[in-house]
Motif scaffolding. Sequence first.
Motif, PDB file in Angstrom:
ATOM      1  N   ASN A 185       0.818  -1.224   0.001  1.00  0.00           N
ATOM      2  CA  ASN A 185       0.029  -0.009  -0.031  1.00  0.00           C
ATOM      3  C   ASN A 185       0.870   1.151  -0.029  1.00  0.00           C
ATOM      4  O   ASN A 185       0.388   2.477   0.444  1.00  0.00           O
ATOM      5  N   ALA A 186       2.279   1.160  -0.599  1.00  0.00           N
ATOM      6  CA  ALA A 186       3.027   2.397  -0.456  1.00  0.00           C
ATOM      7  C   ALA A 186       2.505   3.387  -1.159  1.00  0.00           C
ATOM      8  O   ALA A 186       2.430   4.526  -1.028  1.00  0.00           O
ATOM      9  N   SER A 187       1.928   3.074  -2.403  1.00  0.00           N
ATOM     10  CA  SER A 187       1.373   4.025  -3.553  1.00  0.00           C
ATOM     11  C   SER A 187       0.303   4.724  -2.810  1.00  0.00           C
ATOM     12  O   SER A 187      -0.097   5.998  -2.925  1.00  0.00           O
ATOM     13  N   GLU A 188      -0.667   3.957  -2.350  1.00  0.00           N
ATOM     14  CA  GLU A 188      -1.977   4.626  -1.405  1.00  0.00           C
ATOM     15  C   GLU A 188      -1.542   5.577  -0.547  1.00  0.00           C
ATOM     16  O   GLU A 188      -2.352   6.822  -0.650  1.00  0.00           O
ATOM     17  N   ARG A 189      -0.633   5.285   0.298  1.00  0.00           N
ATOM     18  CA  ARG A 189      -0.375   5.968   1.333  1.00  0.00           C
ATOM     19  C   ARG A 189       0.205   7.339   0.796  1.00  0.00           C
ATOM     20  O   ARG A 189       0.255   8.451   1.444  1.00  0.00           O
ATOM     21  N   THR A 190       1.118   7.265  -0.210  1.00  0.00           N
ATOM     22  CA  THR A 190       1.860   8.546  -0.692  1.00  0.00           C
ATOM     23  C   THR A 190       0.672   9.487  -1.390  1.00  0.00           C
ATOM     24  O   THR A 190       0.828  10.617  -1.332  1.00  0.00           O
ATOM     25  N   PHE A 191      -0.243   8.842  -2.229  1.00  0.00           N
ATOM     26  CA  PHE A 191      -1.209   9.712  -2.714  1.00  0.00           C
ATOM     27  C   PHE A 191      -1.993  10.179  -1.633  1.00  0.00           C
ATOM     28  O   PHE A 191      -2.386  11.239  -1.720  1.00  0.00           O
ATOM     29  N   GLU A 192      -2.635   9.431  -0.491  1.00  0.00           N
ATOM     30  CA  GLU A 192      -3.181  10.176   0.519  1.00  0.00           C
ATOM     31  C   GLU A 192      -2.525  11.540   1.106  1.00  0.00           C
ATOM     32  O   GLU A 192      -3.029  12.423   1.209  1.00  0.00           O
ATOM     33  N   LEU A 193      -1.348  11.162   1.644  1.00  0.00           N
ATOM     34  CA  LEU A 193      -0.387  12.039   2.011  1.00  0.00           C
ATOM     35  C   LEU A 193      -0.289  13.375   1.378  1.00  0.00           C
ATOM     36  O   LEU A 193      -0.325  14.386   1.786  1.00  0.00           O
ATOM     37  N   LEU A 194       0.070  13.115  -0.070  1.00  0.00           N
ATOM     38  CA  LEU A 194       0.049  14.285  -0.992  1.00  0.00           C
ATOM     39  C   LEU A 194      -1.045  15.206  -1.261  1.00  0.00           C
ATOM     40  O   LEU A 194      -1.203  16.349  -1.116  1.00  0.00           O
ATOM     41  N   THR A 195      -2.438  14.462  -1.209  1.00  0.00           N
ATOM     42  CA  THR A 195      -3.376  14.954  -1.259  1.00  0.00           C
ATOM     43  C   THR A 195      -3.860  15.769  -0.145  1.00  0.00           C
ATOM     44  O   THR A 195      -4.571  16.818  -0.098  1.00  0.00           O
ATOM     45  N   GLN A 196      -3.643  14.947   1.056  1.00  0.00           N
ATOM     46  CA  GLN A 196      -3.902  15.757   2.289  1.00  0.00           C
ATOM     47  C   GLN A 196      -3.235  17.069   2.393  1.00  0.00           C
ATOM     48  O   GLN A 196      -3.882  18.117   2.849  1.00  0.00           O
ATOM     49  N   VAL A 197      -1.993  16.882   2.306  1.00  0.00           N
ATOM     50  CA  VAL A 197      -0.960  18.186   2.656  1.00  0.00           C
ATOM     51  C   VAL A 197      -1.450  19.249   1.728  1.00  0.00           C
ATOM     52  O   VAL A 197      -1.520  20.614   1.977  1.00  0.00           O
ATOM     53  N   ALA A 198      -1.813  18.741   0.365  1.00  0.00           N
ATOM     54  CA  ALA A 198      -1.937  19.912  -0.713  1.00  0.00           C
ATOM     55  C   ALA A 198      -3.238  20.670  -0.215  1.00  0.00           C
ATOM     56  O   ALA A 198      -3.319  21.801  -0.723  1.00  0.00           O
ATOM     57  N   GLY A 199      -4.006  19.802   0.300  1.00  0.00           N
ATOM     58  CA  GLY A 199      -5.587  20.482   0.689  1.00  0.00           C
ATOM     59  C   GLY A 199      -5.257  21.695   1.859  1.00  0.00           C
ATOM     60  O   GLY A 199      -6.306  22.311   2.268  1.00  0.00           O
ATOM     61  N   ARG A 200      -4.119  22.023   2.487  1.00  0.00           N
ATOM     62  CA  ARG A 200      -3.864  22.705   3.608  1.00  0.00           C
ATOM     63  C   ARG A 200      -3.780  24.217   2.925  1.00  0.00           C
ATOM     64  O   ARG A 200      -3.898  25.261   3.531  1.00  0.00           O
ATOM     65  N   ALA A 201      -3.392  24.397   1.346  1.00  0.00           N
ATOM     66  CA  ALA A 201      -3.492  25.684   0.876  1.00  0.00           C
ATOM     67  C   ALA A 201      -4.696  26.112   0.429  1.00  0.00           C
ATOM     68  O   ALA A 201      -5.519  25.592  -0.199  1.00  0.00           O
ATOM     69  N   GLY A 202      -4.762  27.349   0.429  1.00  0.00           N
ATOM     70  CA  GLY A 202      -5.872  28.179  -0.070  1.00  0.00           C
ATOM     71  C   GLY A 202      -7.311  27.823   0.483  1.00  0.00           C
ATOM     72  O   GLY A 202      -8.305  27.812  -0.348  1.00  0.00           O
TER      73      GLY A 202
END
Length: 799
Positions: free
Chosen positions: A638-655
């Motif tokens: 599940n490394a790809s799933e974790r990476t996608f989740e983390l990047l999507t979540q952190v991106a959502g902190r902007a704007g």
Amino acid sequence: MIAQVIVDIAAKQTDRVFEYHIPDELGEVEIGARVFVPFGPRKLQGFVVGLSEISHFQGKLKDLLLVVDEMPPLTPELVALSQALAKQIFSYRITILKAMLPRVMRANYRKILVPLSDKAKKIPFFQGEPVDLSKITAPKEISFVRKLLNNDDAKIEYLVENKAKVKMQNQYSLCLPKEEYIKIYNSLRQNAVKQKQLLQEIITNYSSFPKMQANLEQDAHLTTATLTSAVKKGWLKKATIEIYRDPFATSAVTPQKKQRIKLNQEQRAALAKLSPAIADAQAQTFLLEGITGSGKTEVYLHAISQTLELGKNALMLVPEISLTPQMVTQVKGRFGAQVAVLHSGLSEGELYDEWRRIRRGEVRVVVGARSAVFAPLTNIGLIVIDEEHESSYKQEDNPRYHARDVALWRSKYNSCPVLLGSATPSLASRARAQKGVYQLLQLKKRANNKQLPQVNLLDLKQADFAGGQFDLSVQLVEAIKARLIKKEQVILMLNRRGFANFMLCRECGYVMQCPNCDLSLTMHKDTGQMQCHYCGYTEAIPAVCPKCHSSKIRFLGTGTQKVQEELTALLPGTRILRMDVDTTRRKGAFKRILDSFGNHEADILLGTQMIAKGLDFSNVTLVGVINADTGLWVPDYNASERTFELLTQVAGRAGRAEKKGEVIIQTFNPDHYAIKFAQTQDYERFYAYEMQMRHAGNYPPYFYTVLISVAAKKEQNAAREAFKIKQRLQANLHPATIILGPTPSAISRLKNQYYYQILVKYKKEANLNNLLHQIQDSAQEVKRYGLNIYIDNEPERIM
């Protein structure tokens, strides 16, 4: 009456009910009570899990010694849950029962030496405090103790100590009418300054009594001596009362106005589907899939409000301690003193008091991290799990439960809905929603109708770097500068703490490793230590190579400490806050850092994955991911799933408010599908692609999995036992069941133990549960040979 007790020994032989007679003098004993019982030569703590009128035991039953608590700490629901969990997660029942209680309520056992003969009683050795055998280490003292025992001059007794302590404070109430105090005041001589000070306080604030001593000392500047004198004179009455330690004492939570925030159309539609299940008490599971900033929290709060209006209680879980302060602020702002909070960031006293408030029925809403799923809350009408995809909901140590599974069990017991929320649901939950097992609710727009931030990928293979560390690209640094000029804030994430990943000698090639684990030591410049992040081993940072004594050593790799140092050099005067395990060890550190950033006392918040989710700061317009690849090539399905989740979540902190947001993701793998789909924040396409990958590899959610790990100090012993277990599995399971291994774990040695593992993948296997319980029981027998066997049902990590 007979009590059925589970005793505090986690072993195959004791993993059953023991019966004890309840003496009349103990009064009524209830299910869930903590009790002290005789067990062989010892006294043990146990839990009452049942009551009966008759016993099938042939001999004479021993008596219960003591009921520890006035109110049973565990509800009948939690007792039943412990039995169900023991069958599912391959853990002894006592381990689960203890995990349900705050740390401070777990028993502390001591062996003490007690004199028997008159001669021994007069020995100076036994004068004063009881002799604690754990503190007897000198050879002469050990020999002396043995002699006393051999001569029957002394015996060993076992003490069970309850560490939980109630906080008590003095309270003073008034004894006389107000007019009497005025008369006394007027009759006092002029130099009776302290007495006049006390009487002035009484007359001025007559209606606010009784008052706590701490308040009188602080507000009226009175001393204990003055208050004691007033009690003797009959002016005041003193009482010692129990008070709760308040985890919110240092934080000002502003109550929100009575009118609730108005929901948008998507939020109203989601709540409309959830509301009937709350009203009709249906054990139904809902998956709220909403993009970052879509207002999932507001749906939670409206659903909780509806639950409370129906006279029921609500339980809400968040995955990280770092998320708890912001979520608690919102929930407590809405529901006030009805809210209790449970997480490991509280002191033991605060945790104990919050837990008791819940058990006594004094609160209606519980917010907390993973272990809060065991809160002794009754009459539950709704369970909410925020960021349901998070791996931190799975307990990695014994007992290895998943909070989501426990919540689903409690949902059925209480006949109430479960609301799972996430911008990036776990594939397992999304697949269940696809099949109709869960009901899918979607929020496709941000609550304020603002666009998602623009996400730019930066290929580190072709980037120009600012500074000499090859961490921060020129493009990212220029973007940070542009935000700083506009007085806007920046969040930077690097999911790796410390200063450098390893030390390398350029002369002999030596890499400094942990003596206990098969891992290199990480450099922590602020503490001057090389540290193992798994076992905690530390040693001083070397000036020369420990092997060849060359001075040509380099510290390679990067971590949050190095990035902070580089930012300080590139952007002088910039206020930077770092948030990782190293900076948040102290109590309240999470909240202090987040409050400081929220109050614009810093320009940049730099941290690990703990800053990636749940945080809502209106002035953050830039999010930078310093290296998106840190978890991408981990040897886990599940490394790809974790990476996608983390990047999507952190991106959502902007704007997230009025100002437009931007995200810059630095990566060496810009074409990897997890990173490409995170750039467009396209969960649906990622879900479809990753499900194909899982299907091709026979991984969850298409297969169920069990991970069996064998650990031993000698590698060959671990391997030998692992192969024995595999042969046993092959002989008893169907050919369609896939058995992988045994193989050494990805990190083959941890804490001086070598690990071998077997992964079982199956769709239907009726024999497996019983077989794994047999393996668990046999683990007790091989433990004496230094072997440990761990069974993890549906593991989050296969490493």
